[in-house]
Design an enzyme around this catalytic site. Structure first.
Site, PDB file in Angstrom:
ATOM      1  N   CYS A 218      40.649  36.728  31.390  1.00 26.94           N
ATOM      2  CA  CYS A 218      40.156  35.524  32.084  1.00 26.94           C
ATOM      3  C   CYS A 218      39.115  34.758  31.276  1.00 26.94           C
ATOM      4  CB  CYS A 218      39.586  35.902  33.450  1.00 26.94           C
ATOM      5  SG  CYS A 218      40.754  36.790  34.495  1.00 26.94           S
TER       6      CYS A 218
ATOM      7  N   ASN B 139      39.002  38.194  27.020  1.00 23.22           N
ATOM      8  CA  ASN B 139      39.788  39.063  27.901  1.00 23.22           C
ATOM      9  C   ASN B 139      40.842  38.266  28.649  1.00 23.22           C
ATOM     10  OD1 ASN B 139      37.775  37.716  29.432  1.00 23.22           O
ATOM     11  ND2 ASN B 139      38.131  39.127  31.113  1.00 23.22           N
TER      12      ASN B 139
ATOM     13  N   GLU C  97      36.144  35.318  30.011  1.00 18.08           N
ATOM     14  CA  GLU C  97      34.691  35.365  30.177  1.00 18.08           C
ATOM     15  C   GLU C  97      34.030  36.507  29.415  1.00 18.08           C
ATOM     16  OE1 GLU C  97      35.872  38.145  33.553  1.00 18.08           O
ATOM     17  OE2 GLU C  97      36.722  36.571  32.299  1.00 18.08           O
TER      18      GLU C  97
ATOM     19  N   ILE D 187      37.481  38.414  45.385  1.00 14.74           N
ATOM     20  CA  ILE D 187      36.246  38.789  46.068  1.00 14.74           C
ATOM     21  C   ILE D 187      35.584  37.581  46.728  1.00 14.74           C
ATOM     22  CG2 ILE D 187      35.876  40.833  44.675  1.00 14.74           C
ATOM     23  CD1 ILE D 187      33.749  39.297  43.119  1.00 14.74           C
TER      24      ILE D 187
END
Length: 923
Positions: A560, A558, A562, A751
């Site tokens: 990023c 994807n 992962e 986050i």
């Protein structure tokens, strides 16, 4: 020079240049600097004159006719640091501290607030109201409640009053209090909480009147009013067409309001709360109608809508989120409980080899990006340059022109208007266009064949890595001539690829190119170093260890790197839903893992993630089909570096590697157990039969499949260190899993900022730095380091200046003991092989992958080759950014110069650790 100086008692005097010269001279004359005769040296006198001139120039550049004496002294420090006069600056700081102590002992410190005349603030209706100093002092006292004694309430009050003038708007007081606090964060980390609490006060005065409620003076009173804020805020959101009306109809709002813990508002750092304030809280016409705890409750309610007892489940979810024990990804926080609840983080697509399909894929990109999804596109099926176009009897221009369109689409369609659109294009290393693909991010060449905004990644088969090791040739093909290579991996890929090479040798295939594998590998690494792209990701580990081999092929990762899920052109768009456990909150006071708490958190988060699948808004049908069929989720972690600080373990140590192993084993066990439990309650996912799960093959067991596929070329630990009953779990899993995939470690850039911990599995970038995101720039200092320095009696203003001077590193500071230097080594001071070792231990337990950044202070071709070959041998599925050290900024500023700490390393390759919008989609 027509400037006056405000003394500490509030009076003003004419500016006197000689006072600056004498102060600098006193610092030079200290024997510890240049010896007792330093002041007699002509060169030193010239320096003093030059430094004084620079201070005057800075003063004259300011619009104010009156300058505070403390500001002038700060400018002197700044000039000395800029000039590299480190020892002199140290002595000047000591000189200032000594004077301050003498004034205090003599009782000569006079508060500015006691000398200034009455200040009136202008209210929104235009009327003037005298500044209530007692209320101001009470507000500041509450903001400092429970914090380190280094927080000086009196100084904050005085600073705020100094910044005001008669008739100033009431909002100016908020700004003055926040500014006074945040500019001191570098000398005392707890000021970040003070600044956050002032921002919270500002937020209350924005939200409460808008909901028809009276403002409360202190946070202590919020416990009484929060239930009504929840009810009215939801009502306003429903009336505005933003909030799902079900949140008003399906929940016991009184019970939910009673469950809100108002004091959890005090957990936020300034960076965390400002980020929420700017981009996450619901608003109407720019006016916010959510406070932090109603925000978390709204998210929790949205995730509990399909539960049998939604109220109790919402409270359970709220407790996990608001305590920062875990955090959902950004899209979930944005959209949970809204009328269009696009909660998923990542979408993976495969682009077919026809014009209609290509532009359909680009359209899908636009729709998915509109609602805050990050994109990973597999472009390997698209025919290479020079391939025949049968419909026109012409020649193809290859994949690059279409990538240019995809790049511009990502720019044009941003993520809900709150983040930049973000996509990553993947291409397999055998593709005919791979050499041009490697250059997409270059700033030279034909700009029509460049993609400056889109990320890129190599999808590398094991066979290529073997050819590199052997010094053998590598053949590039167009998918038009060998379309099945795209869907093959392991030994099947090897056999098909070698057969196509024989076809090329015999003339059956004409559109091919043969080059030394090492030459292409060298170019891959060169581009990675120069442009940060394409990332190196490994096709075979992603497929050979995939639980879903029976249901399709993993064609890419994807945005990023992962997520490793199956995709199929025109049929399935893979979707992944993310959340991360805050490891720092799951350690006991002795530094061991709190297993019972971790098990509870993991179980709760797995339920939240599974709910996302059913509640999610799907803008593309293929995404819905894939998500309902396979139900994948990705639970990860953050705060790993914080946990190492608690345990006093260097990242570069065997102990840290073993800790990573134990931690991930526990998370893996609890996550798999939770998904199996959900399958018993809700049923297994549709494509469960035939999966590795159905055969009792867990991620730890799939390592053997990778070893067989490689013919033994694997150096991956397969041991267990946590002492768990894996055999019983295997038997349970055979009966059903709710989710095809359960774990993935995302970057958590945003986050982690919200929760105030180190992101993901990253080492600390610098102990004193400026983080930049869409909310602005924020000074961040490592609180763990400061706490340890205080414990050892080493924290003072000189240490702050040392951290600035050495760009946030402790390694060159002679006062810091060696054991501390090992524990507090920064990212570029750690051999990235240690990061790979820890990642390899985690990877054995994970059914998907990890966003793993690699750091290299002094990169070279051989070092890069060695590093990435090591990652491959250690069984990693993917890597993310390469961060290499470049030039260093030399500007060093003081805390009250309002430029904050501008000292940062300037990496040559792209750096995404400072809240890069590109990786927020997985955060």
């Amino acid at each position: 020079m027509n400037v006056h100086v405000m003394k500490r008692d509030g009076s003003t005097v004419a500016f006197d240049r000689s006072r600056i010269e004498r102060a600098i001279l006193a610092a030079f004359m200290d024997p510890a600097v240049l010896g007792p005769d330093a002041g007699k040296s002509a060169s030193v006198r010239d320096k003093i004159k030059a430094y004084t001139d620079k201070v005057l120039a800075k003063i004259e550049s300011r619009p104010a006719a009156v300058v505070a004496v403390e500001d002038i002294q700060d400018l002197v420090e700044s000039v000395l640091m800029d000039a590299g006069e480190h020892k002199v600056a140290r002595e000047y700081i000591r000189f200032r501290d000594l004077q301050a102590e003498q004034r205090k002992a003599a009782g000569h410190d006079v508060s500015v607030s006691s000398t200034q005349s009455t200040i009136r603030l202008k209210k929104p209706d235009g009327s003037l109201e005298p500044l209530d100093r007692k209320a101001l002092q009470a507000l500041v006292a509450e903001a400092a409640e429970g914090l380190d004694e280094g927080v000086d309430s009196g100084t904050i009050v005085n600073d705020a009053i100094k910044a005001l003038f008669d008739g100033a708007p009431a909002s100016a007081l908020d700004d003055a209090l926040i500014l006074s606090s945040k500019q001191r964060i570098e000398q005392e980390p707890d000021y970040t909480y003070v600044a956050a609490r002032f921002l919270l006060d500002k937020l209350r005065r924005e939200v409460l009147p808008g909901l028809g409620l009276s403002n409360v003076d202190t946070q202590a009173n919020m416990g009484l009013i929060y239930p009504e804020v929840l009810r009215r805020g939801l009502k306003r959101g429903v009336d505005a067409g933003m909030i799902d009306p079900a949140l008003l109809d399906q929940f016991n709002l009184g019970k939910l309001g009673a469950a809100i813990d108002a004091y959890r508002d005090f957990q936020f750092t300034y960076l965390g709360l400002q980020t929420l304030y700017d981009r996450y809280f619901q608003h109407e016409d720019g006016e916010r109608y959510e406070l932090p705890q109603t925000f978390f409750m709204r998210v929790a309610m949205g995730l509990a809508l399909n539960e049998d007892d939604p109220t109790d489940r919402a409270i359970e979810f709220y407790q996990v989120l608001s305590s920062f024990d875990a955090m959902s990804s950004t899209p979930t926080l944005f959209n949970s409980g809204t009328v269009r609840s696009q909660l998923s983080s990542c979408y993976l697509t495969s682009v077919p080899d026809d014009l209609f399909g290509i532009y359909s894929a680009i359209r899908d990109n636009a729709m998915l990006s509109k609602f805050a999804g990050g994109l990973g596109n597999d472009w390997t099926p698209v025919r290479g340059i020079g391939s025949l176009i049968k419909g026109t009897n012409g020649k193809s221009q290859g994949v690059v022109p279409f990538l240019k369109v995809a790049n511009d689409t990502a720019v044009a369609v941003n993520q809900g208007g709150r983040r930049k659109g973000a996509a990553c294009a993947y291409l397999e290393t055998w593709h005919r266009d791979i050499e041009e693909f490697l250059e997409l991010r270059k700033n030279t060449g034909d700009d029509r064949r460049r993609c400056h905004d889109m990320n890129t990644a190599n999808w590398v088969p094991d066979l290529f890595m073997e050819r590199v090791a052997q010094g053998a040739e590598w053949t590039l093909f167009s998918p038009a001539d060998c379309p099945d290579l795209h869907d093959k991996f392991g030994q099947a890929f090897r056999q098909a690829y070698e057969a196509y090479e024989r076809d090329a040798d015999s003339g059956k295939i004409r559109n091919f190119k043969r080059i030394p594998a090492k030459q292409l590998w060298r170019k891959m690494l060169t581009m990675l170093f120069e442009t940060g792209h394409p990332w190196i990701t490994f096709k075979d580990p992603c497929n050979l260890r995939s639980p879903q081999q029976h249901a399709g092929v993993v064609h890419s990762s994807n945005l990023c790197t992962e997520i490793t899920l199956n995709t199929s052109p025109g049929d399935e768009i893979a979707v992944c839903n993310l959340a991360s456990i805050n490891i720092a909150n799951h350690l006991t006071e002795y530094g061991s893992i709190d297993r019972s708490k971790l098990a509870f958190t993991v179980k709760t988060v797995m339920r939240m993630l599974d709910n996302v699948i059913d509640l999610n808004y799907y803008s593309v049908d293929e995404a819905r089909q894939a998500n309902m069929r396979h139900r994948p989720v990705g639970m990860g972690l953050m705060g790993f570096q914080d946990a190492l600080y608690v345990k006093s373990l260097p990242y570069a140590s065997r102990e840290a590697v073993v800790f990573a192993d134990e931690l991930m084993e526990l998370i893996s066990y609890y996550a798999i157990e939770a998904s199996a439990g959900l399958a018993g309650e809700r049923g297994a996912y549709q494509s469960f039969q035939g999966s590795l799960w159905s055969q009792g093959v867990l991620p730890i067991d799939s390592i053997d499949l990778l070893r067989q596929g490689r013919g033994g070329m694997l150096d991956m630990d397969e041991g267990s260190v946590a002492g768990l009953d894996w055999d019983s779990l295997r038997e349970t899993v055979k009966t059903g899993m709710r989710n095809s995939n359960v774990m993935a470690i995302a970057p958590t850039a945003t986050i982690a900022n919200i929760t105030g911990v180190t992101q993901s599995i990253e080492p600390t970038y610098a102990h004193l730095q400026v983080k930049s995101n869409l909310s602005g720039e924020f000074t961040v200092i490592n609180p763990s380091l400061v706490h340890e320095l205080k414990r050892r009696g080493l924290w003072d203003k000189v240490m702050v200046q040392d951290l600035k001077y050495y760009d946030g590193s402790v390694q060159a500071i002679d006062r810091i003991p060696e054991d501390m230097k090992a524990v507090y080594a920064c990212a570029f001071e750690i051999d990235s092989k240690w990061l790979i070792e820890a990642a390899s231990r985690r990877q054995k337990w994970i059914d998907q992958a990890q966003s793993l950044n690699l750091y290299m202070a002094k990169a070279s071709g051989p070092k890069l080759a060695e590093l990435y070959e090591f990652a491959w041998k250690k069984g990693l599925k993917t890597t993310y950014y390469l961060r290499s050290m470049g030039a260093t900024s030399t500007e060093k500023s003081t805390i009250t110069d309002h430029r904050l700490n501008a000292v940062q390393q300037a990496p040559q390759a792209k750096v995404c650790s400072i809240d890069d919008p590109d990786c927020e989609s997985c955060s």
